[in-house]
Design a protein around this motif. Structure first.
Motif, mmCIF file in Angstrom:
data_model
loop_
_atom_site.group_PDB
_atom_site.id
_atom_site.type_symbol
_atom_site.label_atom_id
_atom_site.label_comp_id
_atom_site.label_asym_id
_atom_site.label_seq_id
_atom_site.Cartn_x
_atom_site.Cartn_y
_atom_site.Cartn_z
ATOM 1 N N PHE A 1 2.623 0.827 4.555
ATOM 2 C CA PHE A 1 2.174 1.630 3.430
ATOM 3 C C PHE A 1 2.312 0.834 2.144
ATOM 4 C CE2 PHE A 1 3.657 4.714 6.554
ATOM 5 C CZ PHE A 1 2.540 5.524 6.660
ATOM 6 N N TYR A 2 1.437 1.128 1.189
ATOM 7 C CA TYR A 2 1.453 0.477 -0.121
ATOM 8 C C TYR A 2 1.600 1.564 -1.169
ATOM 9 C CZ TYR A 2 -0.328 -3.443 2.530
ATOM 10 O OH TYR A 2 -0.477 -4.447 3.451
ATOM 11 N N PHE A 3 2.316 1.252 -2.240
ATOM 12 C CA PHE A 3 2.541 2.206 -3.316
ATOM 13 C C PHE A 3 1.917 1.691 -4.605
ATOM 14 C CE2 PHE A 3 5.790 2.972 -0.199
ATOM 15 C CZ PHE A 3 5.856 4.350 -0.150
ATOM 16 N N CYS A 4 1.309 2.601 -5.358
ATOM 17 C CA CYS A 4 0.719 2.251 -6.650
ATOM 18 C C CYS A 4 1.832 1.945 -7.645
ATOM 19 C CB CYS A 4 -0.150 3.391 -7.170
ATOM 20 S SG CYS A 4 -0.817 3.096 -8.827
ATOM 21 N N LYS A 5 1.703 0.830 -8.346
ATOM 22 C CA LYS A 5 2.741 0.446 -9.301
ATOM 23 C C LYS A 5 2.718 1.295 -10.569
ATOM 24 C CE LYS A 5 0.220 -3.514 -11.291
ATOM 25 N NZ LYS A 5 0.288 -4.980 -11.414
ATOM 26 N N TYR A 6 1.686 2.083 -10.762
ATOM 27 C CA TYR A 6 1.597 2.933 -11.944
ATOM 28 C C TYR A 6 2.088 4.358 -11.693
ATOM 29 C CZ TYR A 6 -1.551 -0.842 -13.310
ATOM 30 O OH TYR A 6 -2.105 -2.070 -13.573
ATOM 31 N N CYS A 7 1.743 4.922 -10.548
ATOM 32 C CA CYS A 7 2.077 6.332 -10.305
ATOM 33 C C CYS A 7 2.936 6.563 -9.068
ATOM 34 C CB CYS A 7 0.800 7.159 -10.205
ATOM 35 S SG CYS A 7 -0.185 6.828 -8.719
ATOM 36 N N GLY A 8 3.072 5.564 -8.194
ATOM 37 C CA GLY A 8 3.900 5.704 -7.010
ATOM 38 C C GLY A 8 3.223 6.344 -5.812
ATOM 39 N N ARG A 9 1.956 6.673 -5.918
ATOM 40 C CA ARG A 9 1.241 7.293 -4.800
ATOM 41 C C ARG A 9 1.187 6.337 -3.617
ATOM 42 N NH1 ARG A 9 -4.875 9.808 -5.053
ATOM 43 N NH2 ARG A 9 -5.021 10.272 -2.841
ATOM 44 N N LYS A 10 1.293 6.871 -2.414
ATOM 45 C CA LYS A 10 1.349 6.087 -1.177
ATOM 46 C C LYS A 10 -0.028 6.006 -0.524
ATOM 47 C CE LYS A 10 3.316 7.338 3.097
ATOM 48 N NZ LYS A 10 4.448 7.902 3.860
ATOM 49 N N PHE A 11 -0.375 4.795 -0.031
ATOM 50 C CA PHE A 11 -1.652 4.545 0.635
ATOM 51 C C PHE A 11 -1.416 3.733 1.900
ATOM 52 C CE2 PHE A 11 -2.597 5.145 -3.801
ATOM 53 C CZ PHE A 11 -3.745 5.915 -3.799
ATOM 54 N N SER A 12 -2.322 3.860 2.852
ATOM 55 C CA SER A 12 -2.191 3.112 4.105
ATOM 56 C C SER A 12 -2.781 1.712 4.014
ATOM 57 C CB SER A 12 -2.835 3.874 5.261
ATOM 58 O OG SER A 12 -4.202 4.081 5.004
ATOM 59 N N SER A 13 -3.589 1.437 2.977
ATOM 60 C CA SER A 13 -4.155 0.098 2.806
ATOM 61 C C SER A 13 -4.419 -0.178 1.319
ATOM 62 C CB SER A 13 -5.460 -0.059 3.590
ATOM 63 O OG SER A 13 -6.503 0.666 2.980
ATOM 64 N N ILE A 14 -4.471 -1.447 0.979
ATOM 65 C CA ILE A 14 -4.787 -1.825 -0.402
ATOM 66 C C ILE A 14 -6.221 -1.423 -0.725
ATOM 67 C CG2 ILE A 14 -5.032 -3.757 -2.014
ATOM 68 C CD1 ILE A 14 -2.826 -5.186 -0.456
ATOM 69 N N SER A 15 -7.095 -1.537 0.244
ATOM 70 C CA SER A 15 -8.498 -1.169 0.045
ATOM 71 C C SER A 15 -8.637 0.300 -0.337
ATOM 72 C CB SER A 15 -9.290 -1.478 1.314
ATOM 73 O OG SER A 15 -10.631 -1.153 1.146
ATOM 74 N N ASP A 16 -7.952 1.184 0.379
ATOM 75 C CA ASP A 16 -7.992 2.618 0.049
ATOM 76 C C ASP A 16 -7.429 2.862 -1.346
ATOM 77 O OD1 ASP A 16 -9.036 3.150 2.539
ATOM 78 O OD2 ASP A 16 -7.151 3.887 3.382
ATOM 79 N N MET A 17 -6.360 2.157 -1.675
ATOM 80 C CA MET A 17 -5.690 2.322 -2.964
ATOM 81 C C MET A 17 -6.586 1.935 -4.126
ATOM 82 S SD MET A 17 -2.349 0.266 -4.373
ATOM 83 C CE MET A 17 -1.212 1.143 -3.343
ATOM 84 N N THR A 18 -7.185 0.775 -4.068
ATOM 85 C CA THR A 18 -7.944 0.248 -5.200
ATOM 86 C C THR A 18 -9.293 0.927 -5.382
ATOM 87 O OG1 THR A 18 -8.833 -1.550 -3.827
ATOM 88 C CG2 THR A 18 -6.810 -1.997 -5.053
#
Length: 83
Positions: A46-63
Motif C-alpha cells: 500500500f502507498y500513502f499520500c504525503k499530503y492527506c494520508g489516504r491509502k492506495f494499492s498502487s502509485i498509479s491509482d494514487m496519482t
C-alpha cells in the motif's frame, strides 16, 4: 529483478534509463511537458499520500486522483506518494 516506478504516474519500468527519456502524461507541468520522475521509495503493498494520508494499492491509482489537501489548494493537484 527490481521494478522502477514513476512518482508522477506510477508507470512501471524495468530500468531507470527507460524512464528518463520518456515524457510523463501526469507531469506536474502538464501532460508530456516533462520526463518521468524516479520514485525512490520501496515497492509496497500500500502507498500513502504525503499530503492527506489516504491509502492506495498502487502509485498509479494514487496519482490519478485529485487531493483535497494538496499544497496548491483543494483539488488543485494530485495525490503524491510518501516515501
Amino acid at each position: 529483478m527490481a521494478n522502477y516506478y514513476c512518482e508522477y504516474c506510477g508507470r512501471k519500468f524495468a530500468a531507470i534509463s527507460d524512464m528518463t527519456w520518456l515524457s510523463c502524461n501526469r507531469h506536474p507541468d502538464g501532460a508530456n511537458k516533462g520526463k518521468h520522475k524516479f520514485y525512490e521509495g520501496a515497492e509496497k503493498d500500500f502507498y500513502f499520500c504525503k499530503y492527506c494520508g489516504r491509502k492506495f494499492s498502487s502509485i498509479s491509482d494514487m496519482t490519478w486522483l485529485s487531493c483535497n489537501r494538496h499544497p496548491n489548494g483543494t483539488n488543485k493537484g494530485n495525490h503524491a506518494p510518501a516515501l
